[in-house]
Structures are given as structure tokens and as C-alpha cells.
Design an enzyme around this catalytic site. Structure first.
Site, PDB file in Angstrom:
ATOM      1  N   HIS A  75       1.690   4.344  -2.850  1.00  0.00           N
ATOM      2  CA  HIS A  75       1.704   5.814  -2.722  1.00  0.00           C
ATOM      3  C   HIS A  75       3.056   6.359  -3.184  1.00  0.00           C
ATOM      4  O   HIS A  75       3.137   7.373  -3.878  1.00  0.00           O
ATOM      5  CB  HIS A  75       1.503   6.217  -1.253  1.00  0.00           C
TER       6      HIS A  75
ATOM      7  N   GLU B 171      -4.861   7.619  -3.251  1.00  0.00           N
ATOM      8  CA  GLU B 171      -5.294   6.361  -2.659  1.00  0.00           C
ATOM      9  C   GLU B 171      -5.544   5.309  -3.742  1.00  0.00           C
ATOM     10  O   GLU B 171      -5.362   4.124  -3.513  1.00  0.00           O
ATOM     11  CB  GLU B 171      -6.552   6.595  -1.811  1.00  0.00           C
TER      12      GLU B 171
ATOM     13  N   HIS C 271       0.831  -1.209   0.000  1.00  0.00           N
ATOM     14  CA  HIS C 271       0.000   0.000   0.000  1.00  0.00           C
ATOM     15  C   HIS C 271       0.869   1.264   0.000  1.00  0.00           C
ATOM     16  O   HIS C 271       0.729   2.141  -0.862  1.00  0.00           O
ATOM     17  CB  HIS C 271      -0.912  -0.015   1.234  1.00  0.00           C
ATOM     18  N   GLU C 272       1.789   1.350   0.952  1.00  0.00           N
ATOM     19  CA  GLU C 272       2.594   2.579   1.071  1.00  0.00           C
ATOM     20  C   GLU C 272       3.552   2.722  -0.112  1.00  0.00           C
ATOM     21  O   GLU C 272       3.787   3.843  -0.592  1.00  0.00           O
ATOM     22  CB  GLU C 272       3.342   2.617   2.400  1.00  0.00           C
TER      23      GLU C 272
HETATM   24 ZN    ZN Z   1      -3.293   5.172   1.707  1.00  0.00          ZN
END
Ligand code: ZN
Length: 505
Positions: free
Chosen positions: A273, A299, A269-270
Site C-alpha cells: 500500500h 488493495e 502487504h502494508e
Molecule cells: Zn490492504
């Protein structure tokens, strides 16, 4: 070039870049606070942050800067709809006009109140005592109402606040797309629960040494294309990604010995980003064309890499043997199919941040609907916990046994982040729609993922999403790229394609 011979456009850009430089200093302090700072340093850090925040706000609403921007906005550069300069001026002007509407007194009062509200929230959550937090929550919503009125969101106050996180998105459109999503999700979750099938989740809690998890985390981040030479992976209590400069985007995650999923999906997830940030134009650093378009679009990239790539069977065909090699004791006897099912476990739960990708958006719906009602005054702060519990019963079929595990679980409202929640769900919708378009143009991606070839997808995203910066709103970017406005269709399609066979629906 001397100052005097600088063009008006150069002067405006220099001012905006210097403001971004200050912002990046704020981010360095924030990164340090969340990774290295001893707790005793908090008070001094708060003073540093408050000083910087004041300086940044002053620069943003500087009248000379505003006058230069106004002059430019009337000129030929701004009228060019296709040039970088035109887009830059239009975006900077929009930012300025918005910030300039906020009285300094309101900005300061919001800063003070949200600091107090956050510590009241921490205490209330620990003691399961909503009543002690309620007066501050009421104050925050009063100030946010005042902020919305100052910004002049038209007929709808929520529009003005939502615009901070998702520029140009209208509440009405957001509500329409999310309620269409809800209508499909509620019966899908019910069918999954009724199927009686359950993966063996215990395989992810067998005991995974932290140092091995850290090595795996780096490997996974690099596998999907996060550049560790222009970034870092650190340990923190609450996972995040922050950009400190054009070649310095850092991510941090948490590790639990008995929860492999937390680190694996935290890092995917990170790093997602981070890949967006690292794909931005460095020549435009500090200016709108070198910035992400919206929180929802940001997101969408974390969710794309976490869920659409990272929870697919194809990806694990390639990556699972590497996970097994890190943890031969725990996973040698676990098949790829069992691992894949375990990381796609769907079940209604009470805590948003631990929710699976199917039920997650229902948690967002609850918050989105309640914060609108609180802002409009249709719901009182005193009645909010009961309304929260009722919505959990309606959407997820479960009721929190306490406020600590219910309405008190998120930091957002205490921090003044009203209008933020729907961007999480919007991210899921954008992700599915963008991924479907990538497959349309690149061909089916499963075979490439199974071979560990993620570069074509990343390059496509870089060209079509990341390097566009804030040239237009995220909603427009997605509409232009995919040929249609954001809708729930692509996400529902993805969820059905994956979960119907897994749960034999
Ligand atoms: Zn996020």
C-alpha cells in the site's frame, strides 16, 4: 500572485488542497490513536475527530466552491480530455455533486449511529451476543438505504454505496466477475483439501523474538521498495497504512512471537500500500491526480507485493537466507521448499483476516452477497446469522460454531462500510491482471525476483498505475493497461500454476 488575480481553476484547486490538508490532520490524529495514544485519551480524540469531520464536510459542500466548479465544468479547460486540468475538474466536480446530495442531518446521524454501533459490536463480539447488536445493525442499514436513495444509485441501491470505494463500478459487473471466480474457486479448494497434503505449519510458530522480527520487517519493506526516509514502520493492533503528507506515508503492523507469518506478510502487504502512495505525484498532492484511483486498486498493490511477489518461490530464493540469518535457532534446519510450502498453506477457515489467498475470496463472496440482500431488504437482520452460516457451509464446507467467530468477526458493517468488502476481492483480480501485463512487457519476473531485482517491476507500476492518480476510474485504468476488462482469468491461472504442483493436483 494576489488572490484577485488567481484564475478560477487556481481558486478551486486551492480550496480542494486545503480540504486535503484538513483531511491529513485527521489522519495524523488517526495514526496517533492507533499507535501511541493512551486509551484514556479516546474521549477527547473523538471530539477532535468529530469537529474536523464536520469542518471537512462543510468545505466539501461549500456553495461558493460548488458554483466555481460548475462554471469551470462548463468551460474549455474541462472539455480537454487529455490535460491534467481537465481531468482534475471532472473528478472534483463528480466528488462535489456526490457529497452535495447528502443532507447534513444524514451525515451526522450516520456518524453518531456508527460510533454507537461500533461499541455495541465490540461488546457483542466479546460476549457472542448477536441479538444485542442487531437493533443497531438494523439502524445502520436503514441509514445506508437512505444514503443510497439520496445519492440516487438508479435501479440498484448497492451501486451508490459501492461507488464510494470503487468509483464507477457497477454491482451487476462486480457480481458477474465474482460469481465466475466462485465457480472456479470452490472446486479448487475441494481438490486441495482432498489431496491430503499439508505443509508443516509449525515451523512458523517456533518462537521468533520480536526485536528480530522488527529488524526483518524493515529489511523486507525496503527490499520491495518502500522508502523509510519518507515513511515509518510502527507497531499496532490492526495493521494499516496511512498517508499524512506527500512525503510522509506510514505503515504499522503487529508482531506475535509464535507467528512469523503475521509480521512477514503484514509488512509486505502494508508496504505494498505504501509503495503505491509513495509513487503518487507529489506535485498533485491533495488533488485527484495525486490520489489513488480506488480501494480496489489500492488493495491490488498490497496483494501484488504480498502474494504475487511475496508468496512466490522466486522471491524467497533471494529473501529466505536473510530470514534464516535473523532466526538461526528456529530456521537453520528448515529448507526453502518447506518454508515456501508453509507460507502457502491452504485450508478452509472461519476467519477472513487469517485466510489464505485461495479461500480468501470466498469469505468476501459471503459478505458481498449478504450485504446486498440486507440492503435490498431480501434478508432481515434477524435472519442474517443463519444465512451467513449457510453460505460458509456452501462455499467453504465449514460452519462457525458461534456468531463471534462468524457474522460478528468484522468491524465493517458497524462502521457503516457497506459496499467495501468486494474491493478486497477486486484487488486480487486487478493484481493478477496487472502483474500478468507487467510480465508481458518486462519479460518473466521470476529470475529478477530470485536475484532481488524488484526495481523494474516497481518502476513499471509507478509509471503505469501510481502516477495516473485518479485520472480515470480503476476499472478503466486496468482495462486500458491490460487490454481487457477485469476478469477472474488471470487470478485463477496464477493460483493453478502455484497450487497444482504444491498439492500435486
Ligand atoms: Zn490492504
Amino acid at each position: 500572485m494576489s488572490r484577485s488575480s488567481e484564475t478560477l481553476f487556481d481558486q478551486v484547486c486551492r480550496h480542494a488542497r486545503q480540504t486535503s490538508l484538513l483531511r491529513s490532520i485527521e489522519d495524523v490524529l488517526g495514526w496517533d490513536e492507533q499507535t501511541k495514544m493512551p486509551a484514556a485519551g479516546a474521549e477527547h480524540r473523538a471530539e477532535q475527530m468529530a469537529l474536523l469531520a464536520g469542518m471537512i464536510h462543510q468545505r466539501r459542500i461549500d456553495p461558493d466552491y460548488g458554483a466555481r466548479l460548475a462554471e469551470l465544468a462548463e468551460g474549455p479547460l474541462a472539455a480537454d480530455l487529455y490535460s491534467d486540468a481537465g481531468a482534475t475538474i471532472r473528478r472534483l466536480k463528480r466528488d462535489f455533486d456526490k457529497k452535495a446530495k447528502l443532507p447534513v442531518r444524514l451525515v451526522e446521524e450516520l456518524a453518531r449511529t456508527t460510533i454507537l454501533a461500533q461499541s455495541a459490536w465490540l461488546k457483542a463480539r466479546a460476549e457472542d451476543d448477536y441479538a444485542s447488536f442487531a437493533p443497531l445493525l438494523e439502524k445502520v442499514f436503514d441509514l445506508k438505504r437512505e444514503e443510497a436513495d439520496a445519492l440516487g444509485g438508479g435501479a440498484c441501491r448497492y451501486d451508490a454505496l459501492l461507488d464510494d470505494y470503487e468509483p464507477e463500478m457497477r454491482t451487476e459487473d462486480m457480481a458477474a466477475v465474482l460469481s465466475a471466480l466462485r465457480a472456479e474457486l470452490v472446486p479448487l479448494v475441494e481438490a486441495i483439501v482432498a489431496s491430503g497434503r499439508r505443509p508443516d505449519r509449525s515451523i512458523l510458530t517456533r518462537g521468533f523474538p520480536i526485536d528480530r522480527q522488527k529488524a526483518l520487517g524493515r529489511e523486507l519493506a525496503e527490499m520491495i521498495g518502500y522508502d523509510l526516509a519518507r515513511g515509518r514502520l510502527d507497531t499496532t493492533g490492526h495493521p494499516f497504512c496511512t498517508t499524512l503528507g506527500p512525503n510522509d506515508c506510514r505503515i504499522a503492523i503487529r508482531y506475535h512471537e509464535r507467528d512469523l507469518g503475521s509480521a512477514v506478510f503484514g509488512v509486505l502487504h502494508e508496504a505494498g500500500h505504501g509503495i503505491y502512495e509513495q509513487g503518487l505525484r507529489t506535485d498533485q498532492y491533495g488533488l485527484p491526480l495525486g490520489e489513488a484511483a480506488s480501494l480496489g486498486l489500492h488493495e491490488s498493490q498490497s496483494r501484488l507485493w504480498e502474494n504475487l511477489v511475496g508468496r512466490s518461490r522466486a522471491f524467497w530464493q533471494f529473501a529466505y537466507p536473510k530470514v534464516q540469518s535473523h532466526f538461526p535457532d528456529a530456521l537453520a534446519d528448515v529448507s526453502l521448499d518447506d518454508f515456501h510450502f508453509a507460507v502457502n498453506d491452504v485450508r478452509p477457515s472461519l476467519v477472513r483476516v487469517e485466510a489464505d489467498e485461495v479461500t480468501y475470496n470466498l469469505h468476501i463472496l459471503v459478505r458481498f452477497e449478504l450485504e446486498q440482500a440486507l440492503l435490498d431488504g431480501h434478508l432481515t437482520v434477524a435472519d442474517a446469522p443463519a444465512a451467513w452460516n449457510q453460505k460458509y457451509r456452501d462455499y467453504l464446507g465449514i460452519v462457525p460454531p458461534s456468531d463471534a467467530g462468524g457474522i460478528l468477526q468484522d468491524i465493517h458493517w458497524s462502521a457503516g462500510l457497506v459496499g467495501y468488502f468486494p474491493t478486497y476481492a477486486l484487488g486480487n483480480l486487478y493484481a493478477a491482471q496487472i502483474f500478468a501485463q507487467a510480465e508481458k512487457e518486462l519479460g518473466p519476473l521470476a529470475a529478477a525476483m530470485a536475484a532481488g531485482r524488484l526495481r523494474p517491476l516497481r518502476d513499471w507500476l509507478t509509471a503505469n498505475v501510481y502516477r495516473q492518480g485518479r485520472r480515470c476510474s480503476a476499472g478503466k485504468l486496468v482495462e486500458r493497461l491490460t487490454g481487457r476488462p477485469v476478469s477472474h482469468d488471470a487470478l485463477i491461472q496464477d493460483l493453478r500454476t502455484k497450487y497444482e504442483p504444491l498439492y500435486r493436483l
